[in-house]
Design a protein around this motif. Sequence first.
Motif, PDB file in Angstrom:
ATOM      1  N   ARG A 189       9.271  26.355  48.309  1.00 44.54           N
ATOM      2  CA  ARG A 189       9.730  25.825  47.014  1.00 44.54           C
ATOM      3  C   ARG A 189      11.164  25.310  47.038  1.00 44.54           C
ATOM      4  N   GLU A 190      12.033  25.952  47.802  1.00 44.32           N
ATOM      5  CA  GLU A 190      13.434  25.537  47.816  1.00 44.32           C
ATOM      6  C   GLU A 190      13.719  24.525  48.923  1.00 44.32           C
ATOM      7  N   LEU A 191      13.111  24.764  50.115  1.00 45.85           N
ATOM      8  CA  LEU A 191      13.368  23.868  51.246  1.00 45.85           C
ATOM      9  C   LEU A 191      12.320  22.771  51.382  1.00 45.85           C
ATOM     10  N   ARG A 192      11.277  22.820  50.541  1.00 38.11           N
ATOM     11  CA  ARG A 192      10.198  21.830  50.560  1.00 38.11           C
ATOM     12  C   ARG A 192       9.534  21.741  51.941  1.00 38.11           C
ATOM     13  N   GLY A 193       9.396  22.889  52.574  1.00 42.56           N
ATOM     14  CA  GLY A 193       8.769  22.922  53.885  1.00 42.56           C
ATOM     15  C   GLY A 193       7.403  23.575  53.828  1.00 42.56           C
ATOM     16  N   ASP A 194       6.838  23.822  54.992  1.00 44.13           N
ATOM     17  CA  ASP A 194       5.539  24.475  55.095  1.00 44.13           C
ATOM     18  C   ASP A 194       5.750  25.989  55.061  1.00 44.13           C
ATOM     19  N   PRO A 195       5.181  26.701  54.083  1.00 44.48           N
ATOM     20  CA  PRO A 195       5.364  28.159  54.033  1.00 44.48           C
ATOM     21  C   PRO A 195       4.949  28.862  55.326  1.00 44.48           C
ATOM     22  N   ALA A 196       4.038  28.255  56.097  1.00 45.52           N
ATOM     23  CA  ALA A 196       3.615  28.861  57.356  1.00 45.52           C
ATOM     24  C   ALA A 196       4.759  28.945  58.358  1.00 45.52           C
TER      25      ALA A 196
ATOM     26  N   LEU B 254       7.075  31.484  62.028  1.00 44.31           N
ATOM     27  CA  LEU B 254       7.908  31.079  63.159  1.00 44.31           C
ATOM     28  C   LEU B 254       9.276  31.738  63.079  1.00 44.31           C
ATOM     29  N   VAL B 255       9.846  31.758  61.877  1.00 43.18           N
ATOM     30  CA  VAL B 255      11.163  32.372  61.689  1.00 43.18           C
ATOM     31  C   VAL B 255      11.110  33.870  61.980  1.00 43.18           C
TER      32      VAL B 255
ATOM     33  N   CYS C 156      12.849  36.077  65.110  1.00 40.51           N
ATOM     34  CA  CYS C 156      13.714  37.228  64.826  1.00 40.51           C
ATOM     35  C   CYS C 156      13.218  38.470  65.565  1.00 40.51           C
ATOM     36  N   ALA C 157      11.908  38.711  65.524  1.00 39.68           N
ATOM     37  CA  ALA C 157      11.347  39.889  66.203  1.00 39.68           C
ATOM     38  C   ALA C 157      11.565  39.816  67.709  1.00 39.68           C
ATOM     39  N   ALA C 158      11.424  38.616  68.274  1.00 37.41           N
ATOM     40  CA  ALA C 158      11.611  38.454  69.714  1.00 37.41           C
ATOM     41  C   ALA C 158      13.058  38.723  70.121  1.00 37.41           C
ATOM     42  N   LEU C 159      14.009  38.328  69.273  1.00 36.19           N
ATOM     43  CA  LEU C 159      15.419  38.569  69.570  1.00 36.19           C
ATOM     44  C   LEU C 159      15.823  40.010  69.296  1.00 36.19           C
ATOM     45  N   GLU C 160      15.175  40.622  68.326  1.00 37.91           N
ATOM     46  CA  GLU C 160      15.548  41.965  67.883  1.00 37.91           C
ATOM     47  C   GLU C 160      15.383  42.996  68.995  1.00 37.91           C
ATOM     48  N   ILE C 161      14.326  42.886  69.787  1.00 40.01           N
ATOM     49  CA  ILE C 161      14.026  43.906  70.788  1.00 40.01           C
ATOM     50  C   ILE C 161      15.095  43.975  71.886  1.00 40.01           C
TER      51      ILE C 161
ATOM     52  N   ILE D  14      24.341  32.496  54.915  1.00 34.17           N
ATOM     53  CA  ILE D  14      23.845  31.266  55.542  1.00 34.17           C
ATOM     54  C   ILE D  14      22.486  30.897  54.961  1.00 34.17           C
ATOM     55  N   ALA D  15      21.591  31.892  54.823  1.00 32.18           N
ATOM     56  CA  ALA D  15      20.255  31.627  54.297  1.00 32.18           C
ATOM     57  C   ALA D  15      20.318  31.128  52.865  1.00 32.18           C
ATOM     58  N   ALA D  16      21.231  31.701  52.064  1.00 31.80           N
ATOM     59  CA  ALA D  16      21.344  31.277  50.662  1.00 31.80           C
ATOM     60  C   ALA D  16      21.749  29.817  50.546  1.00 31.80           C
ATOM     61  N   GLY D  17      22.521  29.330  51.522  1.00 28.59           N
ATOM     62  CA  GLY D  17      22.957  27.934  51.477  1.00 28.59           C
ATOM     63  C   GLY D  17      22.190  27.025  52.405  1.00 28.59           C
ATOM     64  N   ALA D  18      21.115  27.515  53.031  1.00 28.05           N
ATOM     65  CA  ALA D  18      20.380  26.730  54.015  1.00 28.05           C
ATOM     66  C   ALA D  18      19.742  25.503  53.384  1.00 28.05           C
ATOM     67  N   SER D  19      19.751  24.403  54.125  1.00 27.28           N
ATOM     68  CA  SER D  19      19.147  23.169  53.639  1.00 27.28           C
ATOM     69  C   SER D  19      17.851  22.821  54.348  1.00 27.28           C
ATOM     70  N   SER D  20      17.521  23.577  55.405  1.00 26.61           N
ATOM     71  CA  SER D  20      16.298  23.295  56.156  1.00 26.61           C
ATOM     72  C   SER D  20      15.855  24.552  56.904  1.00 26.61           C
ATOM     73  N   VAL D  21      14.610  24.515  57.380  1.00 27.83           N
ATOM     74  CA  VAL D  21      14.099  25.631  58.178  1.00 27.83           C
ATOM     75  C   VAL D  21      14.880  25.751  59.485  1.00 27.83           C
ATOM     76  N   GLY D  22      15.360  24.637  60.006  1.00 25.01           N
ATOM     77  CA  GLY D  22      16.135  24.667  61.234  1.00 25.01           C
ATOM     78  C   GLY D  22      17.375  25.529  61.120  1.00 25.01           C
TER      79      GLY D  22
END
Length: 407
Positions: free
Chosen positions: A247-254, A258-259, A263-268, A300-308
Amino acid sequence: MAVDTQPAVRAGPFRLLPLALLFLTVGLSVAVVMPFLSLFLNTEVQADPVRVTVILVVAPLSGVVVASLVGRLSDRWPIRRRLLIGAALAGVVGTGLIAFVRDYWILLALTMTAMALANSAFPQSFAYARQLLDRDSPGRAALGISAMRTVFSLAWVAGPPLAAALLSTGGFRLLYATAAAMYALAALVVVARLKELPLPPRPAADEEGVHPPGASRWRLALTVVTFTMLQCPMTLGVQVLPLFIGRELRGDPADAGLVLGLCAALEIPLMLGLGALTARFRLRALILVGAGCGVVYYLIAAGASSVGVLLLAQPVNALFIAAVSGVAIAYVQDLLPGQPGRATTLFTNSFPIGAMLAGPLLGLSAQVGFRWAYGMSAALCAGGLLALALTRPRPPAPAQQPVPVPA
């Protein structure tokens, strides 16, 4: 009461393998069920939204109460191994019955009893691990706890995809039967490979009967508030992510998958890395850095403009989660020497409490905008950071000089 004082597992590089298997089985038993609980109640039980909400609130509350009682019992008598077996068997009974029962009130009763007791296996596993590490490798206890927490994270990486495959193959009966099998395997591991450990020694009280400053009630209460504030954003951030992207980034919710997967891959590896750093840095300092990363990420997430932008910020998010979910367990255990059951339960209880607080915040953000969810998360992390800073331990009292005796 006889207690085996021999090593709980065979010395050597694989001495923690039974514990790792325990964490894996307990983690999988939870990870295959929890993500689909709402779907189960809605489709299989035909529960209306109010009844679904009741179970979603009662489950963590009853888990907190039962885990707290079990934690205190485990520190009073050398029965932690038996409590682990009881918790695992309660999971077998609970999930085994849920595989076939579809009556709402019976399911609610199972949630408040058998499943609440089964949930105590998580903190008790960490308490057992701390006892064992303090006895065999006290200087590497924090690293060992972080390693065990990593195994639990691996279970959550594998659990949801496994659950989806089970649902497509045999439905919820197969799903809950698999969870029961995991609990049974956990009980078998404890029975076959773990020994009962004697109670750890507690620090002696001072002349006035007061325990060391680290065990003060004020500091413990503020610590629980700290980690509740830090763990609430983790739940809120996951819940709001697909809505925010769509709704905010107008991207694919799926893309939320990926995000979260990145995060999980980096967390370990970060959790293991922070565990290794505990030999050189204070636990509290590492958690302060992690909490600061939480503030940065959610801003950063609050001001994000894209999924990237979200993808690029995941290393910061993963460091926040690794510090608060991994290193923090050993930190809270250090606050209550000789009481690993109570200490671990205090920490683990902060997650369900924070998760319950995330619900109203998600509802509020739905009214005012999903960016506000990340803004509120940043504020919570900042509050947790401040609360942790206020728990700065007092310096030890200077040793009294001996009074000279006249000749």
